[in-house]
Design an enzyme around this catalytic site. Structure first.
Site, PDB file in Angstrom:
ATOM      1  CE  LYS A 218      13.969  -3.212   7.378  1.00 45.45           C
ATOM      2  NZ  LYS A 218      13.934  -2.163   6.359  1.00 45.45           N
ATOM      3  CD  GLU A 224      -1.214  -6.254  10.706  1.00 42.78           C
ATOM      4  OE1 GLU A 224      -0.109  -6.123  11.294  1.00 42.78           O
ATOM      5  OE2 GLU A 224      -1.829  -5.291  10.215  1.00 42.78           O
ATOM      6  N   GLY A 279      11.051  -3.047   3.000  1.00 41.91           N
ATOM      7  CA  GLY A 279      10.092  -4.161   2.928  1.00 41.91           C
ATOM      8  C   GLY A 279       9.609  -4.444   1.516  1.00 41.91           C
ATOM      9  NE  ARG A 280       7.920   1.335  -0.614  1.00 42.07           N
ATOM     10  CZ  ARG A 280       8.172   1.831   0.602  1.00 42.07           C
ATOM     11  NH1 ARG A 280       7.926   1.091   1.674  1.00 42.07           N
ATOM     12  NH2 ARG A 280       8.656   3.039   0.767  1.00 42.07           N
ATOM     13  CD  GLU A 365       4.175   0.434   2.141  1.00 36.31           C
ATOM     14  OE1 GLU A 365       3.116  -0.029   2.585  1.00 36.31           O
ATOM     15  OE2 GLU A 365       5.249  -0.204   2.167  1.00 36.31           O
ATOM     16  CG  HIS A 396     -15.656  -9.159 -20.578  1.00 36.47           C
ATOM     17  ND1 HIS A 396     -16.550  -9.282 -21.601  1.00 36.47           N
ATOM     18  CD2 HIS A 396     -14.476  -9.644 -21.054  1.00 36.47           C
ATOM     19  CE1 HIS A 396     -15.967  -9.838 -22.651  1.00 36.47           C
ATOM     20  NE2 HIS A 396     -14.698 -10.067 -22.335  1.00 36.47           N
ATOM     21  CE  LYS A 524       4.044  -2.194  10.384  1.00 30.41           C
ATOM     22  NZ  LYS A 524       5.400  -2.671  10.172  1.00 30.41           N
TER      23      LYS A 524
HETATM   24  C1  G6Q Z   1       7.159  -2.067   3.083  1.00 28.51           C
HETATM   25  C2  G6Q Z   1       6.598  -1.656   4.355  1.00 28.51           C
HETATM   26  C3  G6Q Z   1       5.606  -2.634   4.939  1.00 28.51           C
HETATM   27  C4  G6Q Z   1       6.261  -3.808   5.660  1.00 28.51           C
HETATM   28  C5  G6Q Z   1       5.196  -4.515   6.481  1.00 28.51           C
HETATM   29  C6  G6Q Z   1       5.733  -5.721   7.202  1.00 28.51           C
HETATM   30  O1  G6Q Z   1       7.982  -1.438   2.480  1.00 28.51           O
HETATM   31  O2  G6Q Z   1       7.603  -1.340   5.224  1.00 28.51           O
HETATM   32  O3  G6Q Z   1       4.709  -3.135   3.975  1.00 28.51           O
HETATM   33  O4  G6Q Z   1       6.864  -4.665   4.754  1.00 28.51           O
HETATM   34  O5  G6Q Z   1       4.632  -3.615   7.385  1.00 28.51           O
HETATM   35  O6  G6Q Z   1       6.767  -5.350   8.064  1.00 28.51           O
HETATM   36  P1  G6Q Z   1       7.683  -6.433   8.732  1.00 28.51           P
HETATM   37  O7  G6Q Z   1       8.430  -7.155   7.673  1.00 28.51           O
HETATM   38  O8  G6Q Z   1       8.578  -5.693   9.667  1.00 28.51           O
HETATM   39  O9  G6Q Z   1       6.772  -7.385   9.464  1.00 28.51           O
END
Ligand code: G6Q
Length: 566
Positions: A218, A224, A279-280, A365, A396, A524
């Protein structure tokens, strides 16, 4: 005015949530019902299953094995109503800025709005934009899947690698895994961890000339993802010998056009989404492109349709018959009145093996928060720890604690009636285990039953008396069971949307913002700082570390002194 419920008003005038009438009523009810055994509730009411189960388009939600009666449901609904859940839901669907710490609307429901109705944010209908991106995803996914889209050397794409993390990884990865039987496009892999091992292992045996990287981010700034994307670009350009290859082998899913273009991705290959997609909650947006590439756009559409049918149910059904509301309020019942600190999600379908990890992010989250709408620290519990593994493996391993541990762990069992792999009696055995576990957790095993069994096995009375306490199961452990006809794009879309709305309802009642994630943001920033310091220490033998605590300083110094592969 946003969030102006009866409880909001009470809290603003100084009455804490836990002192409001609906909360107090539940507390009193807990005093009466808390010790009642579900065995008694079932034997007193032959219609208990009918009373406490709902069917939504073939998806069964059985919540009869909970420590509830009709009064509980009524009181939980009262709390939801007094908390303004229906109004808050309507505000979300209407595009109001319910994410108040980021001043954003929350509109994942617009991404799967199949009704053709407008949704207006800041005076502008967002639906034409949503539909334009869907159209672009359709065109692109079909071109790749048919072999019309060619790589730089003229070869068709046979592998897609999604590079993303968190919300830009967990959803699409879970969905692709769950829909494996429908995956008839290029093979898909997911790289998320900044650990180079993830990159190396996931690109092993891939042919760069036939590989497409989907950079899902996003913000397009996530450390990463950008590190992996840069490594991927080098990997590709080294193999194909030309920077121009990037244009045929990279696409981006992002809200940040500038950064994508600076990376070198063709603007035509940007699939956009908007700041009102969290994001989620983003699998329904352009972030779902990898899913569309794997299963085809029509099936991606079915996923959206499944979610949309749940959206309609959520916004239209009365609170007492509203599945996400009931899921949420049962969660609150256990979290706040029984003090259950965790919940388990237990899918009895191998294809749903990533579902617990996906929900872990969605729930933790969203509701792992401790400051309310007034900016005050809450004095009650909020989001529970979510965990789980597919059945029967968990049986198990950790089910022991669920059966006989000291704390209640409310469980969601997810069963599937028809397997995609009907071989012999595997599936009947799988489902027998699923049903047996929820029954055992509810019924338990009394001292009398245990002693009787031990005597039959030939133990004498004294031996049976000594062993019995270890073999008693209190039972009365609450579970929900979801039963799907089959894992399909549609049923999966429904399941995900049910949980999304569950998080939402809990956030409203707990009065926290389910749509920000400042904890993620802090991580971050801090990682970036330590990265710079470690680099300085390794290259110049010097770095300003005195602001760190003794432990962090020592860890940085030891790493810099002993690492041998920089
Ligand atoms: C989700 C969070 C988080 C996000 C990641 C990746 O709700 O905001 O998990 O999706 O940190 O972020 P980017 O899509 O900006 O790389």
């Amino acid at each position: 005015m946003l969030f102006d419920s009866e409880i909001d008003k009470a809290v603003r005038s100084g009455t804490p949530l836990t002192e409001t009438a609906p909360w107090k009523a539940l507390e009193a009810h807990y005093g009466e019902l808390g010790a009642v055994h579900m065995r008694e509730l079932f034997s007193a009411d032959p219609d208990r299953f009918d009373r406490f189960s709902l069917d939504l388009d073939g998806l069964l939600f059985d919540y009869s094995k909970n420590r509830i009666n009709e009064t509980t449901v009524a009181l939980l609904a009262d709390l939801a109503r007094a908390s303004g859940v229906p109004e808050a839901a309507r505000s979300m669907f209407a595009g109001e800025r319910i994410n108040w710490t980021e001043d954003r609307a929350v509109l994942h429901v617009a991404l799967r709005n199949r009704a053709g109705s407008p949704i207006v944010v800041d005076g502008e209908d967002v639906m034409p934009g949503v539909n334009a991106v869907l159209k672009k995803m359709k065109g692109f996914s079909e071109a790749v899947r048919s072999g019309e889209w060619l790589g730089f050397t003229g070869r068709a794409i046979t592998s897609v690698v999604n590079i993303g993390i968190g919300g830009s990884d967990l959803g699409p990865a879970m969905i692709c895994e769950a829909l494996t039987p429908y995956c008839d496009g290029p093979q898909v892999r997911f790289i998320s961890n900044v650990d180079a091992t993830d990159f190396v292992e996931k690109t092993r045996n891939l042919d760069p000339a036939e590989t497409l990287f989907v950079v899902a981010s996003k913000t397009f700034t996530t450390q990463e993802t950008m590190t992996n994307a840069n490594t991927a670009r080098r990997w590709l350009v080294e193999a194909l010998g030309d920077d121009a290859a990037v244009a045929r082998h990279f696409v981006a899913l992002s809200t940040n056009h500038e950064a994508v273009e600076a990376f070198g991705i063709d603007p035509d290959c940007i699939f956009e989404f908007w700041d009102w997609v969290g994001g989620r909650y983003s699998s329904w947006s352009a972030i779902g492109l990898t899913v569309a590439l794997a299963v085809g756009f029509d099936r991606f559409t079915e996923l959206l349709e499944g979610a949309h049918s749940v959206d309609r149910h959520f916004i239209e059904a009365p609170l007492e018959e509203n599945i996400p509301v009931l899921m949420a309020m049962l969660g609150i019942w256990y979290r706040n009145f029984f003090d259950a600190s965790t919940r388990a999600v237990l899918p009895y379908d191998q294809y749903l093996c990533l579902f617990p990890a996906f929900l872990q992010q969605g729930d933790m989250e969203s509701n792992g928060k401790s400051v309310d709408r007034e900016g005050q620290r809450v004095d009650y519990q909020t989001g529970a720890v979510v965990w789980g593994e597919p059945g029967t493996n968990g049986q198990h391993a950790f089910y022991q604690l669920i059966h006989q541990g000291t704390e209640i762990v409310p469980c969601d069992f997810i069963g599937v009636i028809n397997s995609h792999n009907p071989i012999g009696d595997h599936h009947r055995k799988l489902i027998a285990n699923c049903f047996a576990q929820s029954e055992a957790l509810m019924v338990g095993r009394t001292a009398t039953e245990v002693i009787h069994e031990l005597l039959i096995r030939g133990l004498d009375k004294e031996e049976a008396r000594v062993l019995a306490p270890y073999k008693i199961f209190e039972g009365n452990r609450p579970t929900n069971t979801f039963l799907l006809d089959r894992v399909t794009p549609r049923s999966l879309g429904m399941l995900v949307a049910l949980y999304e709305h569950e998080f939402f309802v809990q956030g409203v009642v707990w009065r926290v913002n389910s749509f920000d994630q400042w904890g993620v943001e802090l991580g971050k920033v801090l990682a970036g700082k330590i990265l710079g310091e470690t680099k300085n220490l390794v290259t110049n033998g010097d770095a300003e570390l005195s602001h760190h605590d003794g432990s962090t300083r020592a860890l940085i110094e030891r790493f810099a002194a002993r690492q041998d592969n920089d």
